[in-house]
Structure formats: structure tokens, C-alpha cells
Design a protein around this motif. Structure first.
Motif, PDB file in Angstrom:
ATOM      1  N   ALA A  17      66.006 -24.129 -63.096  1.00 35.80           N
ATOM      2  CA  ALA A  17      67.235 -24.932 -64.399  1.00 35.80           C
ATOM      3  C   ALA A  17      68.600 -25.087 -63.703  1.00 35.80           C
ATOM      4  N   ARG A  21      69.399 -28.804 -64.994  1.00 33.79           N
ATOM      5  CA  ARG A  21      70.635 -29.642 -65.720  1.00 33.79           C
ATOM      6  C   ARG A  21      70.795 -30.954 -65.234  1.00 33.79           C
ATOM      7  N   THR A  52      74.163 -19.019 -69.771  1.00 36.02           N
ATOM      8  CA  THR A  52      73.829 -20.549 -69.910  1.00 36.02           C
ATOM      9  C   THR A  52      72.143 -20.413 -70.323  1.00 36.02           C
ATOM     10  N   ARG A  53      71.816 -20.788 -71.494  1.00 38.13           N
ATOM     11  CA  ARG A  53      70.965 -20.286 -72.341  1.00 38.13           C
ATOM     12  C   ARG A  53      69.946 -22.723 -72.207  1.00 38.13           C
ATOM     13  N   SER A  54      69.021 -22.550 -71.783  1.00 37.13           N
ATOM     14  CA  SER A  54      68.310 -23.478 -71.458  1.00 37.13           C
ATOM     15  C   SER A  54      66.762 -23.639 -72.770  1.00 37.13           C
TER      16      SER A  54
END
Length: 309
Positions: A17, A21, A52-54
Motif C-alpha cells: 500500500a 500511494r 487509511t484506505r486504498s
């Protein structure tokens, strides 16, 4: 570079992640159940600062049909065999394979399957877990990733391909380091994780509680001495500064740190006892180094596993 992260658990999910990012070309190869979860909920990371979100690119074995420049193998030991089958279509003649697994046995397995020159030595330091919601929970702010060629000198220059990979993975969220010899850092981490696993599993508690009782610090020091002796006999002596740091970390007053092995064992989950402690004990025996405390912990782990089964 096109990067494939095999697995999206507590470690691979975090590092993958962070790379995504930063704009790196990252895809995750996961099993069907995990793929469905991530597609519905997203890849969420929870730490002291919040969440945090992805929404990463998700692939499964049935949809993988392209070659990648770098394959990060982030599954745990019991999942390695299936992961190698699943990731094979992604491996081309110039693909670098970078494992996150603990111990050393996986290096031989990956080298047999894909060639020793394709496999880079790699060590990650991250204290994390998958929480009850299925998200990645960061338990300590430490995040570090070190890489190096298997056949490099213990001291000297870093190879060009490792320098190129370092440039690609140097992103916010963790410290990236390149070293001349990747096997040395892997042995040195193995020394620590065996010591952490042995102490917390035998004493059934966090290191702060172990250090707080009479004989606790001496016990930890004895375990570390045995693990360091094995690494030295294998040709990779642990620097004195690291030995002192490991001892300080594992005897820190009030620390709530527990090993991932201990957390898996106490949660009744499948664990890496054989890959981390069992293989280490076997290599110690082959090198003629006595490790009675490690042997005792291995016996306990095997009894626990037999009872769980």
C-alpha cells in the motif's frame, strides 16, 4: 517497475500500500476470499494516527496473465508452496523475486523453483497484525525494509540491480536500505525473531513482563546468546551493536511487545513454528551448536500444534 505483491496480509499489505500511494505500479495477488474482501472493504491500515484506505489492483491466480519486474512474496511459510504455483505466470527471465518470509528455508525453495540469481535477500521489520475487522493494524511505528544480493560481500559495494530496486522502493511510510549481502541481514533477523519467539512462547507473556521478574533478563540474554552463536557458526556473526540492541528491546521495562509466533499460537492459528524455530534448531544441530532453550521451545510448539490438530 511493475510490482506484484503476493499476499495482502499484515506485512505485504502495508508495504504494498505504501508503494502504491507513492505512485508505484503495484498489483496484489491474493486468494479468492481475500480478493472479495478487499474489493468490498478496501485495503485499510490502522495505526496510532488513524486509518487509511486504498483500492488496490487485485488479481487472483485465475486472472494473472502478465510478467512483472518484481515479485514480492509476502505470504507466511505454510502458504509458500501454493503461492509459488499461483505466481509462476508472473515470473519472466528478468523478474526479481523478493521474499518477506522469516527464516532461511524459503530461499532454497525459491531458488530451486526460479533460480538462485532471481531471488534477492530481503528483510522487513514491521510489528503488525490483521485485526478483528480484517484490516491491518500497526502495533509499533517501526517500519524498515532491507535488501541485498545473496552472493554479495559482507562488506563493500551494493550491486547495480539492488541500487535500482532501492530507488524504486524508497517511498514514504518505511525506511528502505540496501546492503551488500542479503543473507547476512536475513540471518541477523532470524536470530532476533527466534529469540523473540522462544522467550515469549516459553514464558507466555510480553517481554516487559518477562523482564520484570527475577531471572527474566538473564533468561532473555541466554536465549539471545544461543541464537547468536548459531549465526556466527553459519558465517554471519551478529554485530555487537545489534546484539546489544536486541537485548535492550527484549528486556525493555513495561514493553507489551510479543512475537508474531506467540500471537498466532495463543490465538489458536496456524503458525510458523517449524519454519522459524524448527529449521533454526536443525541448522544449529548441523553446525554442532547446542541450543537447549530453543529445543525446549520447539518441543512446546510441537505439542501445542499436535493438541490444536
Amino acid at each position: 517497475m511493475k510490482i506484484l505483491v503476493v499476499g495482502a496480509g499484515a506485512t505485504g499489505g502495508y508495504f504494498g500500500a505504501a508503494l502504491a500511494r507513492a505512485g508505484r505500479d503495484v498489483s496484489f495477488l491474493v486468494r479468492e476470499k481475500r480478493a472479495q474482501f478487499l474489493q468490498e472493504r478496501g485495503l485499510r491500515i490502522v495505526d496510532a494516527e488513524g486509518e487509511t484506505r486504498s483500492a488496490p489492483r487485485i488479481l487472483t491466480a485465475g486472472t494473472l496473465d502478465e510478467i512483472f519486474d518484481v515479485v514480492l512474496v509476502t505470504v507466511k511459510g505454510p502458504g509458500l508452496e501454493q503461492a509459488m504455483v499461483d505466481m509462476t505466470p508472473a515470473v519472466g527471465p528478468d523478474t526479481l523475486i523478493v521474499p518477506f518470509l522469516n527464516g532461511m528455508g524459503h530461499m532454497e525453495v525459491l531458488a530451486t523453483a526460479f533460480g538462485a540469481d532471481a531471488v534477492i535477500g530481503s528483510v522487513v521489520h514491521l510489528v503488525s497484525t490483521i485485526n478483528a475487522d480484517g484490516d491491518i493494524a500497526i502495533l509499533n511505528p517501526l517500519a524498515r525494509w532491507s535488501i541485498g544480493d545473496q552472493d554479495g560481500p559482507l562488506e563493500g559495494a551494493v550491486s547495480a540491480r539492488v541500487q535500482a530496486l532501492l530507488a524504486e522502493i524508497s517511498v514514504p511510510g518505511f525506511e528502505a536500505v540496501a546492503v551488500p549481502n542479503g543473507l547476512a541481514i536475513m540471518w541477523h533477523k532470524w536470530v532476533f525473531i527466534v529469540a523473540a519467539g522462544v522467550t515469549t512462547c516459553l514464558m507466555r507473556g510480553p517481554v516487559g513482563s518477562i523482564a520484570a521478574v527475577p531471572g527474566g533478563p538473564e533468561f532473555v540474554a541466554a536465549v539471545l546468546a544461543q541464537t547468536a552463536a548459531v549465526s556466527a557458526a553459519a558465517g554471519y556473526p551478529v554485530p555487537q551493536a545489534q546484539q546489544a540492541g536486541d537485548l535492550a528491546f527484549l528486556t525493555e521495562p513495561g514493553s507489551t511487545f510479543t512475537s508474531s509466533l506467540y500471537r498466532d499460537v495463543t490465538a489458536g492459528l496456524a503458525h510458523e513454528g517449524e519454519q522459524i524455530v524448527g529449521d533454526f534448531a536443525r541448522r544449529a544441530a548441523g553446525l554442532g551448536v547446542p541450543v537447549p532453550l530453543i529445543d525446549l521451545a520447539l518441543l512446546q510448539l510441537r505439542v501445542n500444534e499436535a493438541s490444536r490438530s
